[in-house]
Design a protein around this motif. Structure first.
Motif, short mmCIF file in Angstrom:
data_model
loop_
_atom_site.label_atom_id
_atom_site.label_comp_id
_atom_site.label_asym_id
_atom_site.label_seq_id
_atom_site.Cartn_x
_atom_site.Cartn_y
_atom_site.Cartn_z
N TRP A 80 0.82 -1.22 0.00
CA TRP A 80 0.00 0.00 0.00
C TRP A 80 0.85 1.26 0.00
CZ3 TRP A 80 -4.49 1.69 -1.36
CH2 TRP A 80 -5.00 2.88 -0.84
N CYS A 81 1.89 1.29 0.84
CA CYS A 81 2.72 2.50 0.96
C CYS A 81 3.95 2.46 0.07
CB CYS A 81 3.16 2.70 2.41
SG CYS A 81 1.80 2.95 3.57
N ALA A 82 4.34 1.30 -0.40
CA ALA A 82 5.59 1.16 -1.15
C ALA A 82 5.56 1.92 -2.47
CB ALA A 82 5.86 -0.32 -1.42
N GLY A 83 6.69 2.55 -2.79
CA GLY A 83 6.82 3.22 -4.07
C GLY A 83 6.11 4.55 -4.18
N THR A 84 5.61 5.09 -3.07
CA THR A 84 4.86 6.36 -3.13
C THR A 84 5.70 7.54 -2.67
OG1 THR A 84 3.95 6.16 -0.88
CG2 THR A 84 2.71 5.12 -2.68
N GLY A 85 6.97 7.32 -2.34
CA GLY A 85 7.81 8.41 -1.89
C GLY A 85 7.35 9.03 -0.59
N GLY A 86 6.71 8.22 0.25
CA GLY A 86 6.23 8.73 1.54
C GLY A 86 4.85 9.34 1.48
N ARG A 87 4.21 9.34 0.31
CA ARG A 87 2.88 9.95 0.21
C ARG A 87 1.81 9.14 0.94
NH1 ARG A 87 0.67 11.95 -5.17
NH2 ARG A 87 -0.54 13.17 -3.66
N LEU A 88 1.96 7.81 0.97
CA LEU A 88 1.11 6.98 1.81
C LEU A 88 1.95 6.53 3.00
CD1 LEU A 88 -0.84 5.00 -0.92
CD2 LEU A 88 -1.73 6.77 0.61
N ILE A 89 1.46 6.83 4.19
CA ILE A 89 2.21 6.69 5.44
C ILE A 89 1.77 5.43 6.15
CG2 ILE A 89 2.77 7.82 7.63
CD1 ILE A 89 1.69 10.47 6.19
N PRO A 90 2.69 4.54 6.49
CA PRO A 90 2.27 3.27 7.12
C PRO A 90 1.73 3.44 8.53
CG PRO A 90 4.67 3.42 7.04
CD PRO A 90 4.14 4.58 6.25
N LEU A 91 0.64 2.75 8.81
CA LEU A 91 0.05 2.69 10.15
C LEU A 91 -0.17 1.22 10.49
CD1 LEU A 91 -1.15 4.09 12.65
CD2 LEU A 91 -3.36 4.06 11.48
N PRO A 92 0.81 0.55 11.09
CA PRO A 92 0.65 -0.87 11.42
C PRO A 92 -0.31 -1.11 12.57
CG PRO A 92 2.98 -0.25 11.24
CD PRO A 92 2.17 1.03 11.29
N LEU A 93 -0.72 -2.37 12.69
CA LEU A 93 -1.51 -2.85 13.82
C LEU A 93 -0.60 -3.58 14.80
CD1 LEU A 93 -4.57 -4.33 11.87
CD2 LEU A 93 -4.38 -2.06 12.96
N ILE A 94 -1.12 -3.88 15.98
CA ILE A 94 -0.41 -4.71 16.96
C ILE A 94 -1.33 -5.81 17.45
CG2 ILE A 94 1.21 -2.95 17.78
CD1 ILE A 94 -0.72 -2.43 20.12
N PRO A 95 -0.79 -6.92 17.92
CA PRO A 95 -1.61 -7.93 18.59
C PRO A 95 -2.00 -7.42 19.98
CG PRO A 95 0.68 -8.61 18.57
CD PRO A 95 0.61 -7.35 17.77
N LEU A 96 -3.16 -6.85 20.09
CA LEU A 96 -3.59 -6.17 21.31
C LEU A 96 -3.62 -7.09 22.53
CD1 LEU A 96 -6.54 -4.16 19.74
CD2 LEU A 96 -4.58 -3.10 20.88
N TRP A 97 -3.78 -8.38 22.30
CA TRP A 97 -3.99 -9.32 23.40
C TRP A 97 -2.69 -9.68 24.13
CZ3 TRP A 97 -4.44 -10.19 18.24
CH2 TRP A 97 -3.54 -11.08 17.65
N ASP A 98 -1.53 -9.25 23.61
CA ASP A 98 -0.26 -9.62 24.23
C ASP A 98 0.72 -8.46 24.09
OD1 ASP A 98 2.40 -10.60 24.68
OD2 ASP A 98 1.69 -12.64 24.38
N PRO A 99 0.99 -7.72 25.18
CA PRO A 99 1.85 -6.54 25.06
C PRO A 99 3.28 -6.85 24.67
CG PRO A 99 1.36 -7.03 27.36
CD PRO A 99 0.49 -7.91 26.55
N HIS A 100 3.76 -8.05 24.96
CA HIS A 100 5.12 -8.42 24.55
C HIS A 100 5.18 -8.67 23.05
CE1 HIS A 100 6.61 -8.70 28.68
NE2 HIS A 100 5.46 -9.28 28.98
N LEU A 101 4.18 -9.37 22.51
CA LEU A 101 4.10 -9.53 21.06
C LEU A 101 3.89 -8.18 20.38
CD1 LEU A 101 1.86 -12.74 20.73
CD2 LEU A 101 4.33 -12.57 20.36
#
Length: 400
Positions: free
Chosen positions: A159-180
Motif C-alpha cells: 500500500w505504501c511502497a513506491g509512493t515516496g512517503g505519500r502513503l504513510i504506514p500505520l501498522p496494527l499490533i496484537p492487542l492481546w499480548d503486550p510483549h508480542l
C-alpha cells in the motif's frame, strides 16, 4: 483567502483489497482466514439502536462480504462514501465495484489525493477495525497474529511502497499480548513505520487499563518510546461509541464521538506514563480539538483542589496540563471553535485530516474547507497545522 500548503492528512482510511490475507497466510488458513465472497441478497442494512441490522428488501443487491472464522461482515457504503451525495450515504451493503477505486487501489488513491490538495495521508484499517479489534476477538490467536503481521506487511510493502512517503504506514499490533505488540512495533519501526494503531479505551475491549498496577502495557510503551513510534487512537477504537440512550437517533452518538478521546486523554494525563516515558507520543484521530482546553483546565483543578483524595497528588508531580505539549497531538477536519482557542491548545499540537473515504470526509473540497477554517491565522501557524506538525509527529521524509 489564506494560502494553504499541500496537506498531510493523519487520518484517512483504506478499504483492504480482497487478497490482503489470502496472498499472505499459510495455505492451511485459507478457509478460515480473512477472505471476500460475493453474494446476491434481497436484504438491506439499517442502523437500529446504534447497531447494524439486516432487514428484508425489495431491492436485489450484489454484496461483498468479509469472512473470518465464524464472522461474516458486509462491506458498506459508510466505509466507502466518497463520491456519493451526502443523502445517499448510509449503511447499505455494497460490492467493491460500487465504491470509488481510490478506496482500495493505490494509484487511484494517489490521484484522489492530488485532486484534493493532499500530499500525504496515513490510513486506518477497515475490516480489522480501527485498532485491530477484529483479530483480538478471534478464537485462534496463532492465526490472529499471522493476520496482524500480514496486514502490516501489506501496508508497508504494497500500500505504501513506491509512493515516496505519500502513503504513510500505520501498522496494527496484537492487542492481546503486550510483549508480542512490542515486538511488532520494533519489527515495523525497522522498516520505517513510526506510528501504530492503539485503543483509546482498553477496558472497553476487556483489556487492562493504562493505570494497571501490574504494568500490563509497559512493554508496548517502552517499545514505542524506544522506536519513536506514536500511539494513534481513532474515535471508535474503544469499540463502543458514547450515546445517551438506546433509542437516541444516530445523530446523537455522532455528535458525541469526541467523548471517548476526552476520557482517554484524562486517563493518560493521570496515568504517570508521560513521566515514566518522557519521549512517548500519543495522537487522537478524528476527535476534533475544541474540547481540549477545558479538559486540561479541569484536570488541573482536580489535581490541585482534590489533592486529599484524588490519589494522584505526589504521583503526578506537575499540573496534568503541563504534560500535554510534549506528548499529545489532536486532530480535526472541521472545528472552528478549536482553532479560535488554538492558544489554549498549542499550535504545535494540532494536525489535520480529510477522513477519506468516510461519510465525514471533506474530500474533494478539503482545501476550500481549510481556507475558511484558517482565516486570520498566520502563514506559520497554517503550515504547522496543515503539514508541519504531521511531519514532526510521524518522522516523514518531507521538508519542515
Amino acid at each position: 483567502m489564506p494560502e494553504i500548503p499541500k496537506i498531510i492528512s493523519v487520518d484517512d482510511h483504506v478499504v483492504e483489497p480482497p487478497t490482503v490475507w489470502t496472498d499472505r497466510l499459510p495455505r492451511k488458513y485459507q478457509d478460515v482466514g480473512p477472505r471476500v465472497v460475493r453474494e446476491t441478497v434481497c436484504k438491506d442494512l439499517m442502523i437500529i439502536d446504534h447497531e447494524p441490522v439486516w432487514v428484508d428488501s425489495d431491492v436485489e443487491r450484489v454484496v461483498d462480504f468479509w469472512l473470518y472464522e465464524d464472522l461474516k461482515r458486509a462491506v458498506t457504503r459508510l466505509s466507502a462514501a466518497s463520491g456519493y451525495p451526502k443523502e445517499e450515504v448510509d449503511a447499505r451493503p455494497i460490492s467493491y465495484e460500487d465504491m470509488r477505486p481510490g478506496c482500495w487501489q493505490q494509484q487511484a488513491r494517489l490521484d484522489d489525493m492530488e485532486l484534493n490538495h493532499v500530499e500525504a495521508a496515513m490510513c486506518f484499517p477497515m475490516f480489522p477495525r480501527f485498532c485491530g479489534q477484529t483479530f483480538m476477538e478471534a478464537d485462534d490467536k496463532e492465526l490472529a497474529l499471522l493476520c496482524v503481521q500480514a496486514y502490516n506487511d501489506w501496508m508497508i510493502e504494497e500500500w505504501c511502497a513506491g509512493t515516496g512517503g505519500r502513503l504513510i504506514p500505520l501498522p496494527l499490533i496484537p492487542l492481546w499480548d503486550p510483549h508480542l505488540a512490542a515486538a511488532e512495533v520494533r519489527r515495523n519501526a525497522d522498516r520505517g513505520a513510526h506510528a501504530v494503531a492503539f485503543t483509546e479505551l482498553p477496558t472497553n475491549l476487556g483489556l487492562p487499563s493504562i493505570h494497571d498496577a501490574d504494568g500490563h502495557w509497559e512493554p508496548l510503551f517502552a517499545s514505542c518510546e524506544e522506536t519513536a513510534t506514536v500511539l494513534c487512537m481513532h474515535i471508535g477504537s474503544g469499540s463502543r461509541m458514547p450515546s445517551t440512550s438506546p433509542d437516541a437517533p444516530p445523530a446523537v452518538p455522532s455528535t458525541l464521538t469526541f467523548n471517548n478521546a476526552m476520557g482517554s486523554l484524562a486517563d493518560w494525563l493521570f496515568s504517570g506514563a508521560f513521566i515514566r516515558y518522557p519521549d512517548i507520543k500519543i495522537a487522537y484521530s478524528e476527535g476534533q480539538i475544541g474540547w481540549i482546553p477545558y479538559i486540561l483546565e479541569r484536570a488541573d483543578v482536580v489535581w490541585e483542589h482534590n489533592r486529599g483524595w484524588n490519589r494522584v497528588w505526589g504521583v503526578i508531580p506537575e499540573p496534568p496540563s503541563s504534560y500535554f505539549a510534549d506528548h499529545v497531538y489532536g486532530c480535526f477536519f472541521d472545528d472552528r471553535f478549536g482553532l479560535a482557542n488554538l492558544d489554549a491548545i498549542g499550535e504545535d499540537n494540532v494536525t489535520f485530516e480529510t477522513d477519506y473515504p468516510h461519510s465525514d470526509s471533506t474530500w474533494p473540497h478539503t482545501k476550500e474547507v481549510a481556507e475558511k477554517l484558517c482565516e486570520g491565522l498566520s502563514d506559520e501557524v497554517i503550515y504547522k497545522i496543515m503539514r508541519g506538525n504531521a511531519i514532526k509527529m510521524l518522522h516523514l521524509p518531507f521538508d519542515q
